[in-house]
Design an enzyme around this catalytic site. Structure first.
Site, PDB file in Angstrom:
ATOM      1  N   THR A 142      41.247  39.857  45.423  1.00 40.00           N
ATOM      2  CA  THR A 142      41.250  40.992  44.505  1.00 40.00           C
ATOM      3  C   THR A 142      40.417  40.787  43.246  1.00 40.00           C
ATOM      4  OG1 THR A 142      43.409  41.637  45.318  1.00 40.00           O
ATOM      5  CG2 THR A 142      42.781  42.495  43.160  1.00 40.00           C
ATOM      6  N   ASN A 163      41.625  34.120  42.545  1.00 42.11           N
ATOM      7  CA  ASN A 163      42.625  34.795  41.714  1.00 42.11           C
ATOM      8  C   ASN A 163      43.258  33.833  40.714  1.00 42.11           C
ATOM      9  OD1 ASN A 163      42.265  37.295  42.904  1.00 42.11           O
ATOM     10  ND2 ASN A 163      43.924  37.021  44.377  1.00 42.11           N
ATOM     11  N   TYR A 225      47.618  46.236  31.691  1.00 42.51           N
ATOM     12  CA  TYR A 225      48.141  46.293  33.058  1.00 42.51           C
ATOM     13  C   TYR A 225      49.670  46.313  33.089  1.00 42.51           C
ATOM     14  CZ  TYR A 225      49.033  45.501  37.921  1.00 42.51           C
ATOM     15  OH  TYR A 225      49.486  45.653  39.198  1.00 42.51           O
ATOM     16  N   HIS A 265      50.477  42.997  52.702  1.00 46.48           N
ATOM     17  CA  HIS A 265      50.966  41.614  52.672  1.00 46.48           C
ATOM     18  C   HIS A 265      52.336  41.503  53.321  1.00 46.48           C
ATOM     19  CE1 HIS A 265      47.879  39.599  50.388  1.00 46.48           C
ATOM     20  NE2 HIS A 265      47.831  40.618  49.553  1.00 46.48           N
ATOM     21  N   HIS A 422      44.427  38.325  53.170  1.00 52.75           N
ATOM     22  CA  HIS A 422      42.982  38.521  53.023  1.00 52.75           C
ATOM     23  C   HIS A 422      42.470  37.369  52.189  1.00 52.75           C
ATOM     24  CE1 HIS A 422      43.661  39.903  48.877  1.00 52.75           C
ATOM     25  NE2 HIS A 422      44.768  40.440  49.368  1.00 52.75           N
TER      26      HIS A 422
HETATM   27 ZN    ZN Z   1      43.081  43.254  46.473  1.00 49.00          ZN
HETATM   28 ZN    ZN Z   2      46.317  41.245  48.344  1.00 47.39          ZN
END
Ligand code: ZN
Ligand code: ZN
Length: 488
Positions: A142, A163, A225, A265, A422
């Site tokens: 991501t 990440n 966020y 997920h 992923h």
């Molecule tokens: Zn993502």
């Molecule tokens: Zn993800």
């Protein structure tokens, strides 16, 4: 984005139930050009076919589109006559162009066919799409991908190489809640806009809360966020910008949804929960369209809808355990900076990375390690060049590429988890996502026509090597008529 227990971030959650994964279009060691070609539908033109053969992964259908789009805008700027120029429509209500960039996290290419998606298809039918999907950057995670979209740079160059990772020099850790500018290299599009005295608005996007240049994450134009904000509220906030006086309407806005990554997920890509999530995303796009129509600006606004990566099913037996390599080499947990799918190993400085790689691969290819043939370990500089994943100190010296849908763990804890994941090689078709464009400068028509126009207009086959997101980034900048302060 996220379900990390501590920080608001897009951390993959544990898998629970079994799911089917799509058939890989690429065997683990297959050359990408062959594999990508195999992935194309039979209706794709010969030109696209040759394009895919003659270039690497970056020249996907999406790139082809983006290149055309960029070239068409460039042509416009240079007052050349071209077919593509005719796609631009004058604005009717807005006094300046506006781009809304939408990300639906983990929207695997093909999800748009799981269930009726009338609103998404309205954008496609009256605009354009990457007909065979958009290929994300490696690693297909991501934060690296969202920031590549924003900067037009590969992760090695924009600095967000995973990440989460450790700066090997300072020794401190990057997490998805790190907003210190030192981590975030390159120039994201909102910074470019702010540096030109223009207004941008971000409603969640990795990196958008980082103060860089004249971008200081302004109140009311840069949402901090918070994953609990309902998606509808996010859409409405963006719509409310169009109620401002014309000069105050931001020229660029982002909109981010955590779904369907969240569900992917948990249950993998093929589950009714995904279908439901896609219906919801489509309804949100419908809400946006309706709101723009109500304000009379729908045809004036450019909407670009993307995902950041796809999703593949993972399940119980598809695991490689590092402890199974102990007859060849012991890999202590302290060396491992990330397990799966991007196995990242940084051994102490008194150890030889190349010896470690050699011993690991010896064990993996011995036939004595469970699923050993599904993992291959590299010195990062020896990774396939198409991945562009080596030129940063932040990338650990040893990287393992695992087969589609497989996981890497330290030892067998006999867990029986299934779900989705992923982060894999971006050559896997399951990692592809979507690209849809709608607005005054997008043509109404099928993608195939685009391909033909591209090849008439561009001699791109050999010269255009930049990555697709880089090509996608340029048209956004050009759309906004903002000169770029730095060139990549
Ligand atoms: Zn993502
Ligand atoms: Zn993800």
């Amino acid at each position: 984005m996220g379900i990390d227990a501590v920080k608001p971030s897009p951390v993959p959650i544990k898998e629970e139930n079994s799911s089917n994964q799509s058939t890989s279009l690429l065997s683990f060691d297959t050359d990408i050009s062959t594999a990508t070609t195999a992935a194309e539908p039979s209706t794709t033109t010969v030109l696209l076919f040759s394009l895919l053969l003659s270039t690497c992964i970056a020249l996907s259908a999406a790139v082809a589109f983006a290149i055309l789009f960029f070239s068409s805008i460039r042509s416009t700027n240079h007052h050349h006559t071209s077919t593509a120029i005719q796609i631009a429509r004058p604005l009717t209500k807005l006094t300046h162009p506006v781009v809304i960039l939408i990300s639906s996290d983990g929207f695997r290419f093909g999800y748009q066919f799981k269930t009726p998606t009338p609103n998404i298809h309205r954008l496609i039918n009256n605009g354009t799409e990457a007909e065979t999907g958009l290929i994300p950057v490696y690693p297909t995670l991501t934060f690296p991908n969202h920031y590549s979209i924003a900067t037009g740079l590969y992760p090695a160059y924009h600095g967000i190489i995973n990440n989460k990772f450790i700066d090997p020099i300072a020794g401190d850790s990057f997490t998805m809640a790190s907003h210190e500018p030192k981590w975030w290299l390159g120039e994201p599009i909102w910074e470019t806009i702010a540096n030109h005295g223009l207004k941008a608005a971000t409603y969640f996007w990795p990196g958008s809360e980082v103060k860089k240049g004249l971008w200081d994450c302004p109140v009311n134009y840069c949402a901090p966020y918070n994953e609990s904000v309902p998606f509808e509220e996010r859409v409405d906030t963006v719509l409310n910008y169009f109620d401002l006086p014309n000069p105050d309407i931001p020229i660029f806005m982002t909109l981010y949804f955590e779904d369907p990554d969240h569900q992917g997920h948990q249950v993998g890509p093929d589950d009714p929960q995904i279908t439901e999530a896609i219906s919801h995303i489509d309804a949100l796009i419908g809400r946006l369209i309706k709101g723009l129509e109500k304000r009379g600006v729908f045809e004036d606004v450019t909407i670009i809808m993307v995902g950041d990566h796809g999703m593949v099913g993972t399940c119980d037996q598809k695991v490689i355990f590092l402890d199974d390599l102990s007859s060849w080499i012991n890999i202590p947990t302290q060396w491992v900076k990330d397990y799966t799918p991007v196995l990242s190993i940084r051994p102490p400085s008194d150890q030889s990375p190349s010896e470690i790689v050699a011993k690991m691969n010896q064990g993996l290819s011995s036939g004595k390690v469970k699923n050993g043939d599904k993992l291959k370990v590299y010195l990062k500089e020896d990774l396939p060049k198409r991945l562009h994943y080596w030129d940063s100190d932040r990338i650990p010296p040893i990287i393992g590429l695992v087969a589609e849908g497989f996981k890497i763990e330290q030892k067998d804890l006999e867990s029986k988890e299934c779900g989705g994941s992923h982060g894999y090689d971006n050559a896997f078709f399951s990692m592809r996502t979507i690209f849809i464009g709608h607005g005054p400068r997008f043509p109404r028509g099928s993608f195939q026509q685009w391909v033909i126009i591209i090849c008439k207009e561009c001699a791109f086959a050999s010269s255009l090597t930049p990555f697709l997101y880089q090509e996608m980034h340029k048209p956004i900048i050009n759309l906004l008529d903002v000169p770029r302060t730095i060139e990549f």
